[in-house]
Design an enzyme around this catalytic site. Structure first.
Site, short mmCIF file in Angstrom:
data_model
loop_
_atom_site.label_atom_id
_atom_site.label_comp_id
_atom_site.label_asym_id
_atom_site.label_seq_id
_atom_site.Cartn_x
_atom_site.Cartn_y
_atom_site.Cartn_z
CB ILE A 116 -0.95 -0.01 1.22
CG1 ILE A 116 -1.74 -1.33 1.26
CG2 ILE A 116 -1.88 1.20 1.18
CD1 ILE A 116 -2.50 -1.67 -0.02
CD GLU A 117 4.81 1.49 -2.98
OE1 GLU A 117 5.31 2.47 -3.54
OE2 GLU A 117 5.19 0.33 -3.20
#
Ligand SMILES: *[C@@H]1O[C@H](CO)[C@@H](O)[C@H](O)[C@H]1NC(C)=O
Ligand SMILES: *[C@@H]1O[C@H](CO)[C@@H](O)[C@H](O)[C@H]1NC(C)=O
Length: 446
Positions: free
Chosen positions: A155-156
């Site tokens: 998750i960026e």
């Protein structure tokens, strides 16, 4: 650099790596699917050897409205739908699993629109995931009957809402199938705590965390000063819900694979050994991505550096290796090729249908000098034996096996079927025999 010649011309086999073991500190995970080196092969081709233990498929770059992207690995959709339909990947996933590898689907990535707006949406998406990729059922399953081994959260972006609820719900589905182990993994960036997943990492279960030690001040290039594996080890032992969570050293697979953080195989080995001696949370090494790590050759070096590892914490790696080695050396004191193949039985059964294509594809990117220079025999004629002592970064040949010296011991691995090991320009390469002896022994380098 010399090893690049090996892996660029063939698929090398490890003597030791047999299957993924969550308790080991010597697992090798690599991301597959984004074709970052522009020469991505089918998943099945990478699974023919024993280099990686975990394959992380990248990415599901959109959710909860599923958007998958695996570049050239899958370009077909279900009729009337945007959902990818990937029968070839499905077959390959099952093949990889039959080779003892875990195959995990990564959600997120650096690009893409994803995220949950609340917990109930996240919980319901966990049900969708179970039905679409695991033991549940759905009309449209991108990987058909294949049942994945887990989910990875990379998750960026998109905020951090709902992930603990998602993980808890997915894990409750996991427990409904005791027939196999399922995993939750994550790939945070190295600055601690992670900007998006920090709170999730503290409040939900993770089995493996592949920390991206690149593109940041705390990356591998900053070792030892700012390299912060210790922060992650401390998190594992004090804050993580799963106190046995395994932390991986995430590394770029080539200089081009990340904007910073690349270190060569020898440096990575040094760092890995240092971390292994200090931190029991270590699970192994991760690379981004497999197209880079196989082309650069660092994948082979990583496998050799990891060696057999140890199935437990705090065991002295040297002792473990000598146990393995002494068992092996009893079968390899005679160096006939049939003995060598027996010692590597798991790899010799791998199908190898596309060897010509493999060589064709890889020769485009090879920078080695295999074809342009004659092999030279080492005058000593030493025949490296698995587990026997060696010095420095020596390399060697023993017939159809190539030998890498790591921590003062030889690690022998089979060359690809049909190829032989030869000494070449101070290193070793596996190449077609072209009339040469198939049983040459020698040692070079230091
Ligand atoms: C959760 O989010 C979904 C999608 O935005 C929405 O339809 C739903 O009403 C929300 N549920 C709650 C309990 O807020
Ligand atoms: C290298 O070794 C092979 C096999 O032992 C032998 O046939 C060949 O003549 C040797 N070549 C050189 C250059 O010594």
């Amino acid at each position: 650099m010399l090893l690049a010649g090996i892996s660029a011309t063939l698929i090398a086999f490890s003597t030791y790596a047999t299957a993924f073991n969550i308790n080991s500190n010597a697992n090798y995970a690599s991301y597959y699917g984004q074709n970052s080196a522009k020469n991505q092969k089918s998943l099945g081709e990478y699974c023919q050897d024993a280099i990686e233990d975990v394959i992380v498929l990248a990415f599901m770059q959109g959710f909860p409205n599923i958007l998958l992207n695996f570049a050239n690995a899958c370009e077909t959709t279900f009729e009337g739908s945007t959902l990818l339909n990937c029968p070839n990947m499905a077959k390959d996933i099952q093949y990889c699993q039959s080779q003892g590898k875990a195959v995990i689907l990564s959600m997120g990535g650096a690009s893409g629109a994803y995220g949950f707006t609340n917990d109930s949406e996240a919980v319901s998406f966990a049900d969708t995931m179970w039905n679409t990729f695991f033991k549940g059922s759905s009309d449209q399953r991108p990987f058909g009957d294949a049942v994945l081994d887990g989910v990875d959260l990379d998750i960026e972006g998109g905020g951090g809402i709902g992930y603990p609820a998602f993980i808890n719900q997915l894990r409750s589905h996991y427990t409904s199938d005791p027939s196999k182990s399922y995993y939750i993994t994550s790939a945070p960036q190295c600055p601690f705590p992670d900007a998006y997943l920090g709170p999730t990492l503290d409040s939900a279960w993770f089995d493996m965390v592949y920390v991206q030690f690149y593109n940041n001040y705390c990356g591998l290039n900053a070792y030892p000063s700012s390299f912060n594996f210790g922060d992650w080890d401390n998190w594992a032992k004090t804050k993580s819900v799963n106190k046995d969570v395994k932390i991986f050293i995430g590394a770029p697979g080539s200089p081009a694979a990340a904007s910073s953080g690349y270190v060569d195989g020898a440096t990575l080995k040094t760092i890995y050994n240092d971390i292994r001696s200090k931190y029991s949370s270590l699970g192994g090494i991760m690379t981004w991505d497999i197209s880079q790590s196989r082309t650069s050759g660092i994948a082979t070096e990583i496998r050799a550096a990891l060696g057999a590892g140890e199935a437990g914490k705090g065991v002295d790696i040297e002792n473990k290796n000598s146990e393995v080695s002494s068992a092996e050396s009893t079968t390899s004191t005679t160096s006939s090729s049939s003995n060598l193949e027996d010692a590597n039985e798991p790899t010799s059964s791998a199908p190898y249908n596309d060897i010509n294509e493999l060589v064709q594809v890889t020769s485009d990117t090879s920078e080695s000098t295999i074809d342009s220079s004659e092999p030279t025999n080492d005058t000593s004629g030493d025949c490296p034996v698995d587990g026997a002592s060696c010095a420095g970064s020596q390399q060697g040949c023993n017939g159809q096996q190539f030998a890498l010296c790591a921590n003062g011991k030889w690690y022998l691995s089979l060359c690809a079927p049909g190829t032989i090991c030869t000494l070449n320009n101070g290193g070793v390469v596996c190449d077609w025999p072209n009339g040469r002896s198939t049983n040459t022994c020698g040692v070079t380098g230091g």
